[in-house]
Design an enzyme around this catalytic site. Structure first.
Site, PDB file in Angstrom:
ATOM      1  NE  ARG A   1      -3.528  -2.000   2.934  1.00  0.00           N
ATOM      2  CZ  ARG A   1      -4.416  -1.947   3.922  1.00  0.00           C
ATOM      3  NH1 ARG A   1      -4.503  -0.872   4.679  1.00  0.00           N
ATOM      4  NH2 ARG A   1      -5.200  -2.963   4.173  1.00  0.00           N
TER       5      ARG A   1
ATOM      6  CD  GLU B   1     -15.936  -0.672  -4.900  1.00  0.00           C
ATOM      7  OE1 GLU B   1     -17.174  -0.788  -5.014  1.00  0.00           O
ATOM      8  OE2 GLU B   1     -15.380  -0.515  -3.796  1.00  0.00           O
TER       9      GLU B   1
ATOM     10  CG  PHE C   1     -14.665  -4.628  -3.583  1.00  0.00           C
ATOM     11  CD1 PHE C   1     -15.429  -5.743  -3.282  1.00  0.00           C
ATOM     12  CD2 PHE C   1     -14.069  -3.941  -2.540  1.00  0.00           C
ATOM     13  CE1 PHE C   1     -15.610  -6.152  -1.968  1.00  0.00           C
ATOM     14  CE2 PHE C   1     -14.244  -4.343  -1.229  1.00  0.00           C
ATOM     15  CZ  PHE C   1     -15.017  -5.449  -0.935  1.00  0.00           C
TER      16      PHE C   1
END
Lengths: 286, 322
Positions: B18, B66, B91
């Site tokens: 991340r 999304e 997602f």
């Protein structure tokens, strides 16, 4: 051209477009066509292409053109008819609708040279892309508008509302949507399948909403579009235009059977006879 | 070339993918004022705060949406902007597969979709938050490029390669905090060209994503037993580097494909699809997450349970080497 001069011109174009829709749909043979949802939005599409939008068929990708997205892509006959009448492609091309290798499929492809801006027909998708295009216009400080036509049945799609809330958040007042409120969707009447108070919902999502009682009346449509086109309210705009499904062909009007169907020779001839009789000044553009 | 210090890479390694992606996008945004980033409510999660603070006019949060994330960025890409859409791999692409198919695939728009936390790193959160199928979904879309970098520097390189590539790209990111640096030195990252991480004659281990560290570990264990192992970092799953596969088919006796992804539809499938058309190729063992939902448990537990550890991969290789 002022609005009073524009109205008869748009009406004439609308009449020609209706006739084109029948020609195209008939040339698709047994593949059939979505006649009802195309005929309902003819005046809206004609008003945009021949009275409101800045565009140039000679330079389809002109940077400052107004963008047009037909989110209810199944109504592509109306779109193709406008492009033919505007001169984006030759009339002969029109007769390739749904034929093998044609650019004119039953839902629009992305083909900028033909003026086909966005591949649409997966409902909700074109509208959400149009919102992104309007965002880009803001980011790039460009002055053009983005126009998008949705179906009323299309408003069942969750993606419409994901995009609508984001458009309001980003103050996309360069975005003008029109909901073609013909009150039918594939399987029935919209109020029976999913009864939405579109005016209330769009308002709740932060949009400027204008109701047009007769979306097949050029003057009403043009007035609403011009008002919204010049508004810098900081809110995106939507016109909910009450229209007649299948408008202009008696047996298609308000008849769900003509949402999508093949056109027989007899029906074709009847449709043509009726439309020719309605032509402004009695002239046929066929 | 890049100007990322080893100290920075160590920091990204310590903090996980991340941080690597958030900081890379910040660096890219600093260099290129045409880079835009949009996310679906993941600003802190994907470490995008640095980008947001520096370039608020080039950052968008569409909310937890999304499908619209892809369409919104597609609309911007249609108008010529270079847009990155960042979401959870659970997602993206699954929730917005159709939006990716139409806008990134069919319209070939220049959207770069990034799925963070792919695979089973969210072990304790349960299967709703796993992405075991994202490669499968993304790679069946025509025009799509699919990347899965393996370590901090390769994440940086993949993002820059995607930015310089004209066309849609899906980047899947794996690598928990503490994921090791596998590329301490500068290297060339070319989309569609795999990296031969280590040469070897007997077995070829072809890996994608951060599980490359386990593949390298397995190779070390096997080498200690006198088995020569080639290790390939297949950072691009689509387009597949078939040239390197041709060499593997000619020179190695056994293939292990290794991925933190379902055994169906991922790297193993891509290699097998290509291999199917070629005579007399080596056997291939697909080492992935199998075809099942998982029990809840830590990331280490998940990788252990699926056999995606150096020891387990070495055992599979030994058992199948004839």
């Amino acid at each position: 051209m002022n609005q009073n001069e524009a109205i008869p011109f748009i009406q004439e174009k609308a009449a020609a477009m209706r006739r084109d829709c029948i020609e195209m749909g008939y040339s698709a043979g047994n593949h059939g066509a979505h006649f009802g949802p195309a005929l309902s939005c003819i005046e809206v599409v004609a008003s945009l292409f021949f009275g409101v939008m800045n565009h140039n068929p000679q330079v389809p990708s002109m940077a400052n053109r107004d963008r047009f997205v037909l989110s209810k892509g199944h109504a592509c006959l109306a779109y193709y008819a406008a492009l033919v009448e505007a001169g984006y492609f030759a009339r002969e091309v029109m007769y390739t609708f749904k034929h093998d290798n044609s650019y004119l499929s039953g839902h629009p492809i992305c083909h900028p040279e033909y003026g086909l801006e966005v591949a649409s027909g997966s409902l909700g998708n074109g509208f959400a892309v149009a919102c992104g295009m309007a965002m880009a216009g803001k980011v790039k400080k460009e002055s053009h508008n983005v126009y998008c036509i949705l179906g009323d049945g299309e408003c069942d799609e969750g993606l419409v509302w994901e995009a609508a809330m984001n458009a309001a958040k980003n103050e996309l007042d360069n975005l003008i949507a029109v909901v073609d409120r013909n009150s039918f969707q594939l399987a029935g009447k919209t109020h029976e399948i999913m009864n939405l108070n579109l005016e209330a919902i769009w308002k709740a999502f932060g949009w400027d909403v204008q109701m047009v009682a007769d979306g097949n009346d050029v003057q009403s449509v043009l007035t609403a579009l011009n008002e919204m086109k010049n508004s810098k309210s900081g809110r995106p705009h939507v016109i909910i235009a009450k229209t007649l499904k299948g408008k202009g062909v008696s047996f298609m009007e308000n008849n769900l059977a003509w949402h999508a169907a093949p056109l027989s020779k007899i029906n074709y001839e009847q449709a043509v006879t009726e439309l020719d009789a309605q032509q402004v000044g009695g002239q046929s553009n066929a | 070339m890049h100007d990322i210090s080893l100290e920075t890479l160590s920091n990204w390694s310590k903090l996980g993918h991340r941080t690597a992606i958030g900081e890379t996008l910040f660096l890219l945004g600093k260099e290129n004022s045409k880079v835009y980033v949009a996310t679906a409510d993941l600003t802190p999660t994907a470490r995008l705060t640095h980008f947001l603070d520096a370039f608020p006019d080039r950052f968008f949060d569409v909310g937890i949406a999304e499908q619209n994330l892809i369409d919104f960025t597609a609309g911007m890409a249609k108008e010529g902007l270079l847009t990155f859409a960042v979401g959870l791999a659970a997602f993206i692409p699954m929730r917005c597969a159709e939006q990716m198919r139409i806008n990134m695939g069919y319209m070939n728009l220049n959207v770069k979709a990034i799925g963070i936390e792919a695979g089973v790193r969210f072990g304790p959160l349960g299967n709703t938050h796993f992405a075991m199928d994202d490669i499968a979904v993304a790679r069946t879309i025509p025009n799509m490029t699919v990347l899965a970098p393996s370590d901090p520097l390769s994440i940086y390189k993949a993002v820059y390669a995607a930015a310089n590539h004209s066309g849609p790209v899906y980047i899947r990111l794996t690598g928990a905090p503490g994921f090791p640096i596998l590329y301490p030195d500068d290297f060339e990252f070319v989309i569609g060209r795999a990296i031969e991480y280590k040469k070897g004659r007997d077995i070829a281990i072809i890996s994608t994503g951060s599980v490359l560290a386990a593949a390298i570990g397995a190779a070390d264990l096997l080498e200690a037993q006198g088995i020569s192992v080639r290790v390939i970092d297949m950072h691009t799953i689509k387009p597949l580097d078939t040239a390197i596969l041709d060499r593997v088919f000619a020179e190695n006796r056994l293939i292990l494909t290794v991925e933190e992804h379902s055994n169906i539809g991922g790297l193993g499938s891509a290699v097998a699809e290509y291999k199917a058309g070629i005579d007399q190729t080596p056997r291939q063992i697909i080492c992935g997450l199998g075809d099942s939902f998982k029990k809840v448990g830590s990331y280490d537990f998940q990788m252990q349970a699926s056999g995606l550890t150096a020891v387990e991969l070495a055992n599979v290789a030994m058992a199948n080497l004839r």
